[in-house]
Design an enzyme around this catalytic site. Structure first.
Site, PDB file in Angstrom:
ATOM      1  N   ILE A  12       0.846  -1.205   0.000  1.00 43.32           N
ATOM      2  CA  ILE A  12       0.000   0.000   0.000  1.00 43.32           C
ATOM      3  C   ILE A  12       0.878   1.250   0.000  1.00 43.32           C
ATOM      4  N   LEU A  35      13.090  -2.010   4.324  1.00 35.82           N
ATOM      5  CA  LEU A  35      13.232  -3.060   3.299  1.00 35.82           C
ATOM      6  C   LEU A  35      13.339  -4.444   3.938  1.00 35.82           C
ATOM      7  N   PHE A  81       2.746   3.679   7.546  1.00 36.88           N
ATOM      8  CA  PHE A  81       2.370   2.369   7.011  1.00 36.88           C
ATOM      9  C   PHE A  81       3.289   1.273   7.541  1.00 36.88           C
ATOM     10  N   GLU A  84       4.779  -4.947  10.276  1.00 34.62           N
ATOM     11  CA  GLU A  84       4.663  -6.341   9.883  1.00 34.62           C
ATOM     12  C   GLU A  84       3.167  -6.532   9.654  1.00 34.62           C
ATOM     13  N   THR A 139      -6.099  -0.977  10.733  1.00 31.30           N
ATOM     14  CA  THR A 139      -6.856  -2.015  10.029  1.00 31.30           C
ATOM     15  C   THR A 139      -8.180  -2.299  10.728  1.00 31.30           C
ATOM     16  N   ASP A 140      -9.146  -2.778   9.967  1.00 27.04           N
ATOM     17  CA  ASP A 140     -10.437  -3.159  10.575  1.00 27.04           C
ATOM     18  C   ASP A 140     -10.267  -4.366  11.502  1.00 27.04           C
ATOM     19  N   GLU A 141      -9.127  -5.073  11.365  1.00 28.91           N
ATOM     20  CA  GLU A 141      -8.937  -6.297  12.158  1.00 28.91           C
ATOM     21  C   GLU A 141      -8.839  -6.003  13.656  1.00 28.91           C
ATOM     22  N   TYR A 164      -1.057 -10.205  15.113  1.00 28.46           N
ATOM     23  CA  TYR A 164      -0.995  -9.045  14.208  1.00 28.46           C
ATOM     24  C   TYR A 164      -2.013  -7.990  14.619  1.00 28.46           C
ATOM     25  N   ALA A 166      -3.627  -7.671  17.359  1.00 30.42           N
ATOM     26  CA  ALA A 166      -3.383  -7.161  18.716  1.00 30.42           C
ATOM     27  C   ALA A 166      -2.286  -6.091  18.688  1.00 30.42           C
ATOM     28  N   LYS A 168      -1.575  -4.130  16.110  1.00 31.51           N
ATOM     29  CA  LYS A 168      -2.122  -2.922  15.469  1.00 31.51           C
ATOM     30  C   LYS A 168      -3.059  -2.185  16.442  1.00 31.51           C
ATOM     31  N   ASN A 194      -7.107  -4.796   1.459  1.00 32.39           N
ATOM     32  CA  ASN A 194      -6.745  -4.149   0.190  1.00 32.39           C
ATOM     33  C   ASN A 194      -6.352  -5.199  -0.835  1.00 32.39           C
ATOM     34  N   LYS A 203      -0.336 -12.920   0.541  1.00 33.43           N
ATOM     35  CA  LYS A 203      -1.728 -12.553   0.802  1.00 33.43           C
ATOM     36  C   LYS A 203      -2.651 -13.245  -0.205  1.00 33.43           C
ATOM     37  N   TYR A 221      -8.174 -21.993   3.467  1.00 35.61           N
ATOM     38  CA  TYR A 221      -8.190 -22.324   4.898  1.00 35.61           C
ATOM     39  C   TYR A 221      -9.608 -22.692   5.334  1.00 35.61           C
TER      40      TYR A 221
HETATM   41  P1  NAD Z   1       3.488  -4.673   3.494  1.00 35.49           P
HETATM   42  O1  NAD Z   1       3.867  -5.788   4.386  1.00 35.49           O
HETATM   43  O2  NAD Z   1       3.329  -4.907   2.038  1.00 35.49           O
HETATM   44  O3  NAD Z   1       4.537  -3.475   3.671  1.00 35.49           O
HETATM   45  C1  NAD Z   1       5.075  -3.093   4.905  1.00 35.49           C
HETATM   46  C2  NAD Z   1       6.284  -2.218   4.642  1.00 35.49           C
HETATM   47  O4  NAD Z   1       6.801  -1.781   5.903  1.00 35.49           O
HETATM   48  C3  NAD Z   1       7.415  -2.936   3.910  1.00 35.49           C
HETATM   49  O5  NAD Z   1       7.926  -2.129   2.866  1.00 35.49           O
HETATM   50  C4  NAD Z   1       8.481  -3.144   4.989  1.00 35.49           C
HETATM   51  O6  NAD Z   1       9.796  -3.142   4.479  1.00 35.49           O
HETATM   52  C5  NAD Z   1       8.210  -1.942   5.895  1.00 35.49           C
HETATM   53  N1  NAD Z   1       8.671  -2.173   7.275  1.00 35.49           N
HETATM   54  C6  NAD Z   1       8.426  -3.265   8.050  1.00 35.49           C
HETATM   55  N2  NAD Z   1       9.020  -3.119   9.245  1.00 35.49           N
HETATM   56  C7  NAD Z   1       9.643  -1.911   9.227  1.00 35.49           C
HETATM   57  C8  NAD Z   1      10.418  -1.198  10.173  1.00 35.49           C
HETATM   58  N3  NAD Z   1      10.683  -1.704  11.387  1.00 35.49           N
HETATM   59  N4  NAD Z   1      10.883   0.027   9.836  1.00 35.49           N
HETATM   60  C9  NAD Z   1      10.643   0.546   8.608  1.00 35.49           C
HETATM   61  N5  NAD Z   1       9.939  -0.099   7.665  1.00 35.49           N
HETATM   62  C10 NAD Z   1       9.419  -1.310   7.978  1.00 35.49           C
HETATM   63  O7  NAD Z   1       2.151  -4.098   4.128  1.00 35.49           O
HETATM   64  P2  NAD Z   1       0.878  -3.406   3.431  1.00 35.49           P
HETATM   65  O8  NAD Z   1      -0.092  -4.461   3.074  1.00 35.49           O
HETATM   66  O9  NAD Z   1       1.341  -2.435   2.431  1.00 35.49           O
HETATM   67  O10 NAD Z   1       0.282  -2.638   4.693  1.00 35.49           O
HETATM   68  C11 NAD Z   1       0.731  -1.326   5.019  1.00 35.49           C
HETATM   69  C12 NAD Z   1       0.007  -0.850   6.258  1.00 35.49           C
HETATM   70  O11 NAD Z   1      -1.397  -0.874   6.049  1.00 35.49           O
HETATM   71  C13 NAD Z   1       0.277  -1.715   7.493  1.00 35.49           C
HETATM   72  O12 NAD Z   1       0.410  -0.864   8.599  1.00 35.49           O
HETATM   73  C14 NAD Z   1      -0.969  -2.577   7.611  1.00 35.49           C
HETATM   74  O13 NAD Z   1      -1.212  -2.919   8.946  1.00 35.49           O
HETATM   75  C15 NAD Z   1      -2.038  -1.622   7.075  1.00 35.49           C
HETATM   76  N6  NAD Z   1      -3.199  -2.277   6.456  1.00 35.49           N
HETATM   77  C16 NAD Z   1      -3.025  -3.201   5.456  1.00 35.49           C
HETATM   78  C17 NAD Z   1      -4.162  -3.775   4.863  1.00 35.49           C
HETATM   79  C18 NAD Z   1      -4.015  -4.773   3.746  1.00 35.49           C
HETATM   80  O14 NAD Z   1      -5.021  -5.338   3.303  1.00 35.49           O
HETATM   81  N7  NAD Z   1      -2.831  -5.023   3.211  1.00 35.49           N
HETATM   82  C19 NAD Z   1      -5.442  -3.420   5.298  1.00 35.49           C
HETATM   83  C20 NAD Z   1      -5.569  -2.469   6.326  1.00 35.49           C
HETATM   84  C21 NAD Z   1      -4.430  -1.894   6.892  1.00 35.49           C
HETATM   85  P1  TYD Z   2      -5.005 -12.530   3.965  1.00 37.07           P
HETATM   86  O1  TYD Z   2      -4.816 -12.075   2.557  1.00 37.07           O
HETATM   87  O2  TYD Z   2      -3.873 -13.170   4.682  1.00 37.07           O
HETATM   88  O3  TYD Z   2      -5.572 -11.281   4.762  1.00 37.07           O
HETATM   89  P2  TYD Z   2      -6.200 -11.208   6.283  1.00 37.07           P
HETATM   90  O4  TYD Z   2      -5.879 -12.441   7.003  1.00 37.07           O
HETATM   91  O5  TYD Z   2      -5.484 -10.028   6.832  1.00 37.07           O
HETATM   92  O6  TYD Z   2      -7.670 -10.981   6.086  1.00 37.07           O
HETATM   93  O7  TYD Z   2      -6.205 -13.559   3.972  1.00 37.07           O
HETATM   94  C1  TYD Z   2      -7.491 -13.207   3.486  1.00 37.07           C
HETATM   95  C2  TYD Z   2      -8.426 -14.358   3.790  1.00 37.07           C
HETATM   96  O8  TYD Z   2      -8.017 -15.485   2.978  1.00 37.07           O
HETATM   97  C3  TYD Z   2      -8.357 -14.852   5.210  1.00 37.07           C
HETATM   98  O9  TYD Z   2      -9.664 -15.246   5.627  1.00 37.07           O
HETATM   99  C4  TYD Z   2      -7.435 -16.042   5.169  1.00 37.07           C
HETATM  100  C5  TYD Z   2      -7.710 -16.622   3.794  1.00 37.07           C
HETATM  101  N1  TYD Z   2      -6.575 -17.322   3.148  1.00 37.07           N
HETATM  102  C6  TYD Z   2      -6.731 -18.610   2.631  1.00 37.07           C
HETATM  103  O10 TYD Z   2      -7.827 -19.209   2.696  1.00 37.07           O
HETATM  104  N2  TYD Z   2      -5.654 -19.205   2.030  1.00 37.07           N
HETATM  105  C7  TYD Z   2      -4.434 -18.595   1.946  1.00 37.07           C
HETATM  106  O11 TYD Z   2      -3.462 -19.221   1.412  1.00 37.07           O
HETATM  107  C8  TYD Z   2      -4.281 -17.255   2.463  1.00 37.07           C
HETATM  108  C9  TYD Z   2      -2.965 -16.534   2.393  1.00 37.07           C
HETATM  109  C10 TYD Z   2      -5.389 -16.661   3.056  1.00 37.07           C
END
Ligand code: NAD
Ligand code: TYD
Length: 355
Positions: A12, A35, A81, A84, A139-141, A164, A166, A168, A194, A203, A221
């Site tokens: 993101i 990175l 952003f 982990e 996150t909504d989680e 995770y 917890a 956030k 996203n 993901k 799963y």
């Molecule tokens: P991502 O795992 O793709 O990216 C995380 C980035 O943070 C990476 O580039 C990583 O190198 C960097 N990073 C990790 N630890 C670091 C540290 N200690 N110092 C500096 N940089 C560090 O994650 P994403 O999916 O892009 O999510 C970004 C944010 O959005 C997160 O905070 C996540 O909780 C939140 N979020 C994600 C989703 C989703 O669906 N992906 C939904 C809601 C909220």
């Molecule tokens: P994920 O993309 O890991 O996002 P989140 O757990 O943050 O919602 O998973 C999305 C949904 O898909 C979640 O219910 C777990 C499920 N899932 C599978 O069924 N198989 C998989 O291999 C993965 C990665 C996720």
């Protein structure tokens, strides 16, 4: 405005960096990222040599470095952003989720406070430089899980169920505490799942696309009936931009796409779009503590700030699949590295059953 975007080499974050450079050509964008396995500079390579953009490889837990960055770039907004972000990894190794997501956020808050407070020596001073803001991307989680009915609203208690979420939720509470105790200008956004270009293949959606393209098993799963709300990443970027500019100080905003889908529906839709067979579907052991349903009430951001999502799920998933088909090398570069070790460990059922 000098905007510090942390985690801007992730999924993101990299979309947001590019979004901001396009939408706000006058802003200086400072992207700070450690990175980790999830950070990838290839996500940013089409920025070219834009003089408004700076990349700094650093960890948000590195106080000295963060202090230097605030001074050198006169930061007046932070969009955090850096985190982990994968639930399954948090179940395997929770500790780094605590240090990065909680301690890292607290370090950023503290250094922002020192640099932005008009009188940093006075603990009662609640006045800050004009226009500063700390936006925590959450996150909504953090709300936990829903039953069949209902939606997450911003006033609900935080009831996270896995390490995770917890971590956030803990970070959200720390951001809130800096606002309440020190008067720090903050916003928190809580977004649903996203999807879109540059998402790491651990993901669900990119993992299923990648496995489909390779003809590998598609791990589902449990019964695959878990429900998520899905938001196209560009819509998340526009929502964060809206909150950064128009958010009311101290407020939390939910961000969602009104797109509830069961995991199995998503998987079948991708199979169909790629012309593959449903025989690839492989039901595997459920994730421990697997949240059954997430769904977002986004009324607040829509009515109070005038944001709305512009992609339907059908449009977004089409764009996403097209992007992965056009960028197979991006995926190859990831799956040829350490990622395969993770995959083998996580999905032994799939490998061993060989189904
Ligand atoms: P991502 O795992 O793709 O990216 C995380 C980035 O943070 C990476 O580039 C990583 O190198 C960097 N990073 C990790 N630890 C670091 C540290 N200690 N110092 C500096 N940089 C560090 O994650 P994403 O999916 O892009 O999510 C970004 C944010 O959005 C997160 O905070 C996540 O909780 C939140 N979020 C994600 C989703 C989703 O669906 N992906 C939904 C809601 C909220
Ligand atoms: P994920 O993309 O890991 O996002 P989140 O757990 O943050 O919602 O998973 C999305 C949904 O898909 C979640 O219910 C777990 C499920 N899932 C599978 O069924 N198989 C998989 O291999 C993965 C990665 C996720």
């Amino acid at each position: 405005m000098n905007v510090l975007i942390t985690g801007g080499a992730g999924f993101i974050g990299s979309n947001f960096v590019k979004y901001m450079l396009k939408e706000h050509t006058e802003y200086n964008i400072i992207n700070l990222d450690a990175l980790t396995y999830a950070g990838n500079l290839e996500n940013l390579k089409n920025i070219g040599d834009n003089e408004k953009y700076t990349f700094i490889k650093a960890d948000i837990r590195d106080k000295k470095k963060i202090e230097e960055v605030f001074k050198e770039y006169d930061i007046n907004a932070v969009v955090n952003f850096a985190a982990e972000s994968h639930v399954d990894r948090s179940i395997e190794e929770p500790e780094v989720f605590l240090t990065t997501n909680v301690i890292g956020t607290q370090i950023l808050l503290d250094i922002a406070k020192k640099n932005w407070k008009l009188n940093p020596q006075d603990k009662h001073c609640r006045k800050y430089k004009a226009g500063v803001n700390f936006l925590q991307v959450s996150t909504d989680e953090v709300y936990g899980e829903l039953g069949k009915e209902g939606l997450f609203v911003e006033t609900m208690p935080l009831l996270p169920n896995n390490p995770y979420s917890a971590s956030k939720a803990s970070a959200d509470l720390m951001v809130r505490a800096y606002h309440e105790t020190f008067g720090m200008p903050i916003n928190i956004t809580r977004c649903s799942n996203n999807y879109g270009p540059y998402q790491f293949p651990e993901k669900l959606i990119p993992l299923i696309i990648n496995n489909c393209l390779k003809g590998n098993d598609l791990p589902i799963y449990g019964d695959g009936m878990q429900i998520r709300d899905w938001l196209y990443v560009t819509d998340h970027c526009s929502a964060i931009d809206t909150v950064l500019h128009r958010g009311i100080n101290g407020e939390v905003y939910n961000i969602g796409g009104n797109n509830e889908k069961a995991n199995i529906e998503i998987v079948k839709l991708i199979i169909e779009a790629l012309g593959k067979s449903e025989d690839l579907i492989t039901y595997v052991k459920d994730r421990p503590g697997h949240d059954r349903r997430y769904a977002i009430d986004n009324t607040k951001i829509i009515t109070e700030l005038g944001w709305k999502p512009s992609y339907t799920f059908e449009e977004g998933i089409k764009e996403t699949i097209k992007w992965y088909l056009d960028n197979t090398q991006w995926m190859e570069n990831i799956v040829s590295g350490n990622y395969m070790g993770y995959y083998k460990k996580m999905y032994k059922d799939v490998d061993e059953d060989g189904r």
